[in-house]
Each structure stands twice: as C-alpha cells, then as structure tokens.
Design a protein around this motif. Structure first.
Motif, PDB file in Angstrom:
ATOM      1  N   VAL A 294       0.905  -1.053   0.089  1.00 43.57           N
ATOM      2  CA  VAL A 294       0.033   0.029  -0.120  1.00 43.57           C
ATOM      3  C   VAL A 294       0.938   1.139  -0.126  1.00 43.57           C
ATOM      4  CG1 VAL A 294      -1.841   1.425   1.213  1.00 43.57           C
ATOM      5  CG2 VAL A 294      -1.788  -1.211   1.045  1.00 43.57           C
ATOM      6  N   ALA A 295       1.907   1.274   0.659  1.00 43.73           N
ATOM      7  CA  ALA A 295       3.122   2.282   0.945  1.00 43.73           C
ATOM      8  C   ALA A 295       3.424   2.613  -0.722  1.00 43.73           C
ATOM      9  CB  ALA A 295       4.007   2.204   1.630  1.00 43.73           C
ATOM     10  N   HIS A 296       3.753   1.575  -1.142  1.00 42.21           N
ATOM     11  CA  HIS A 296       4.421   1.722  -2.705  1.00 42.21           C
ATOM     12  C   HIS A 296       3.361   2.158  -3.530  1.00 42.21           C
ATOM     13  CE1 HIS A 296       6.396   1.072  -6.214  1.00 42.21           C
ATOM     14  NE2 HIS A 296       6.055  -0.181  -6.573  1.00 42.21           N
ATOM     15  N   LEU A 297       2.194   1.963  -3.270  1.00 43.67           N
ATOM     16  CA  LEU A 297       1.072   2.221  -4.292  1.00 43.67           C
ATOM     17  C   LEU A 297       0.785   3.817  -4.021  1.00 43.67           C
ATOM     18  CD1 LEU A 297      -1.408   2.023  -6.329  1.00 43.67           C
ATOM     19  CD2 LEU A 297      -2.962   1.638  -4.157  1.00 43.67           C
ATOM     20  N   ILE A 298       1.047   4.466  -2.911  1.00 44.66           N
ATOM     21  CA  ILE A 298       0.817   5.714  -2.542  1.00 44.66           C
ATOM     22  C   ILE A 298       2.133   6.404  -2.871  1.00 44.66           C
ATOM     23  CG2 ILE A 298       0.664   7.206  -0.788  1.00 44.66           C
ATOM     24  CD1 ILE A 298      -0.846   5.261   0.823  1.00 44.66           C
ATOM     25  N   GLU A 299       3.373   5.704  -2.711  1.00 47.09           N
ATOM     26  CA  GLU A 299       4.346   6.484  -3.188  1.00 47.09           C
ATOM     27  C   GLU A 299       4.375   6.576  -4.730  1.00 47.09           C
ATOM     28  OE1 GLU A 299       8.412   4.478  -3.509  1.00 47.09           O
ATOM     29  OE2 GLU A 299       8.198   5.056  -1.498  1.00 47.09           O
ATOM     30  N   THR A 300       3.947   5.614  -5.516  1.00 46.66           N
ATOM     31  CA  THR A 300       3.906   5.658  -6.818  1.00 46.66           C
ATOM     32  C   THR A 300       2.794   6.618  -7.494  1.00 46.66           C
ATOM     33  OG1 THR A 300       4.419   3.303  -7.043  1.00 46.66           O
ATOM     34  CG2 THR A 300       3.517   4.168  -8.978  1.00 46.66           C
ATOM     35  N   ALA A 301       1.735   6.796  -6.742  1.00 42.47           N
ATOM     36  CA  ALA A 301       0.652   7.743  -6.875  1.00 42.47           C
ATOM     37  C   ALA A 301       1.348   9.302  -6.975  1.00 42.47           C
ATOM     38  CB  ALA A 301      -0.548   7.562  -6.226  1.00 42.47           C
ATOM     39  N   LEU A 302       2.230   9.510  -6.025  1.00 36.36           N
ATOM     40  CA  LEU A 302       2.719  10.823  -5.953  1.00 36.36           C
ATOM     41  C   LEU A 302       3.200  11.588  -7.232  1.00 36.36           C
ATOM     42  CD1 LEU A 302       3.743  11.013  -2.122  1.00 36.36           C
ATOM     43  CD2 LEU A 302       1.994  11.934  -3.134  1.00 36.36           C
ATOM     44  N   THR A 303       4.099  10.618  -8.080  1.00 32.83           N
ATOM     45  CA  THR A 303       4.859  11.050  -9.177  1.00 32.83           C
ATOM     46  C   THR A 303       3.458  11.962 -10.207  1.00 32.83           C
ATOM     47  OG1 THR A 303       6.163   9.182  -9.033  1.00 32.83           O
ATOM     48  CG2 THR A 303       5.974  10.455 -11.045  1.00 32.83           C
ATOM     49  N   PRO A 304       2.561  11.285 -10.626  1.00 30.92           N
ATOM     50  CA  PRO A 304       1.731  12.168 -11.297  1.00 30.92           C
ATOM     51  C   PRO A 304       1.083  13.391 -10.464  1.00 30.92           C
ATOM     52  CG  PRO A 304       1.007   9.755 -11.407  1.00 30.92           C
ATOM     53  CD  PRO A 304       1.961  10.099 -10.272  1.00 30.92           C
ATOM     54  N   VAL A 305       1.019  13.318  -9.251  1.00 27.18           N
ATOM     55  CA  VAL A 305       0.679  14.539  -8.273  1.00 27.18           C
ATOM     56  C   VAL A 305       1.823  15.709  -8.460  1.00 27.18           C
ATOM     57  CG1 VAL A 305       0.111  15.372  -6.067  1.00 27.18           C
ATOM     58  CG2 VAL A 305      -0.986  13.244  -6.789  1.00 27.18           C
ATOM     59  N   PHE A 306       2.946  15.323  -8.306  1.00 28.27           N
ATOM     60  CA  PHE A 306       3.863  16.362  -8.366  1.00 28.27           C
ATOM     61  C   PHE A 306       4.053  16.859 -10.237  1.00 28.27           C
ATOM     62  CE2 PHE A 306       6.061  14.405  -4.853  1.00 28.27           C
ATOM     63  CZ  PHE A 306       5.826  15.220  -3.997  1.00 28.27           C
ATOM     64  N   LEU A 307       3.863  15.975 -10.801  1.00 25.34           N
ATOM     65  CA  LEU A 307       3.775  16.562 -12.291  1.00 25.34           C
ATOM     66  C   LEU A 307       2.415  17.463 -12.495  1.00 25.34           C
ATOM     67  CD1 LEU A 307       5.006  16.571 -15.196  1.00 25.34           C
ATOM     68  CD2 LEU A 307       3.501  14.470 -15.559  1.00 25.34           C
ATOM     69  N   LEU A 308       1.394  17.062 -12.029  1.00 24.25           N
ATOM     70  CA  LEU A 308       0.064  17.708 -12.152  1.00 24.25           C
ATOM     71  C   LEU A 308       0.436  19.400 -11.423  1.00 24.25           C
ATOM     72  CD1 LEU A 308      -2.663  17.695 -13.148  1.00 24.25           C
ATOM     73  CD2 LEU A 308      -3.565  17.124 -10.957  1.00 24.25           C
ATOM     74  N   SER A 309       1.020  19.295 -10.255  1.00 26.18           N
ATOM     75  CA  SER A 309       1.495  20.491  -9.672  1.00 26.18           C
ATOM     76  C   SER A 309       2.314  21.441 -10.552  1.00 26.18           C
ATOM     77  CB  SER A 309       2.264  20.397  -8.099  1.00 26.18           C
ATOM     78  OG  SER A 309       2.557  21.417  -7.713  1.00 26.18           O
ATOM     79  N   GLY A 310       3.341  20.745 -11.247  1.00 32.45           N
ATOM     80  CA  GLY A 310       4.198  21.616 -11.971  1.00 32.45           C
ATOM     81  C   GLY A 310       3.422  22.222 -13.030  1.00 32.45           C
TER      82      GLY A 310
END
Length: 165
Positions: free
Chosen positions: A16-32
């Motif tokens: 589950v932690a890996h899933l959340i960690e992986t999901a953060l990559t698109p969130v950072f791109l979306l912020s940029g």
C-alpha cells in the motif's frame, strides 16, 4: 456498491505504501503543470492588455511611420497570443493525461487489473504534452525577444502607455 477493501486488506503495508508512493509522481507533475498554466495565462493576459492599449493608440496615431510601427507591434503581439494559446492547450492536455494516469493507477490497484500499457501511455502523453507546452512557450519568448531587437523604437505614446500596463 461497497468498495473492494478486501483487496487492500490482504496487501501488506509495504504494498500500500508503494502504491501511494507511485501515485505521488503524477501529483507532482500535475502541480508543475498547474504552475505552468498559471504562468502562461498570466503572460497571455499581459499580452492581451498590450494589444488593447496599442489598438487604442493606433486610432490616435497620426503619422504614417507611427501607424506602421504600431501595426507591426500589434501583429507580433497577436502571434504571441496564438503561441501562448498553444502552450495553454498543451498544458491542459498534460494536466488531463496526468490525472488520467493517476486514475488508471488507482483503478488498476483496486481492480487488480493489468494497467501497465494505459499507465505508460497516459503518463508518456502527459510528459510529451508538457514538453510541447514548454516548446511553444519558448516560441513566445523568441517572439518577445525578437520584437525588442528588430522592431526599432515604438512611438513615444506606446512606450509611455506600456509603462502603465
């Protein structure tokens, strides 16, 4: 319909932690991408204000040389607006593809489906659209710099009014 939480319950905390960690990559791109869209929109608004002011001054300009310079200036500003619109369009596509990638990632984890192709496609599209948006923005920068070097001095009324924008 209840969410299939049993799928998450059987996974280890590390999964589950890996899933959340992986999901953060698109969130950072979306912020940029959101920051870039803000920059593009702000710049577009400023150029639109310059077009409006220069158009008003064109009506007041009496001599032929001044009108010619103003028309050239307005034409270049319109090109800049067009290029900035392309930047905004690609930025929007990048944001939508990034959200799609995050959605597919979560959907695949909940449904235990094979999502690799969709995820790579959407995230790749987001990156390509971001690169295209930045390339179009560089085009606007070149148009801006070129006008400063090649148009020569604008009439005094235009320079004076540009200070007010």
């Amino acid at each position: 319909m209840a969410l299939p939480l049993s799928v998450l319950a059987t996974d280890s905390a590390g999964d589950v932690a890996h899933l959340i960690e992986t999901a953060l990559t698109p969130v950072f791109l979306l912020s940029g991408v959101g920051t870039l869209l803000n920059l593009f929109n702000t710049r577009s608004a400023r150029v639109s204000d310059q077009i409006e002011k220069a158009t008003d001054l064109l009506d007041d300009e009496l001599n032929k040389s001044g009108r010619k310079n103003l028309n050239k200036h307005i034409r270049r500003l319109r090109y800049r607006i067009m290029v900035l619109d392309v930047s905004i369009m690609f930025g929007g596509i990048a944001g939508a593809a990034t959200c799609g990638a995050a959605f597919v990632l979560f959907l695949g984890s909940v449904r235990d489906a094979s999502i690799a192709l969709w995820l790579v496609g959407l995230f790749g599209a987001a990156l390509l659209a971001t690169v295209a948006a930045l390339a179009a923005f560089i085009g606007d920068c070149f148009l801006s710099w070129t006008s400063l070097r090649t148009d020569g001095p604008l009439p005094k009324s235009v320079r004076q009014s540009a200070k007010n924008i």
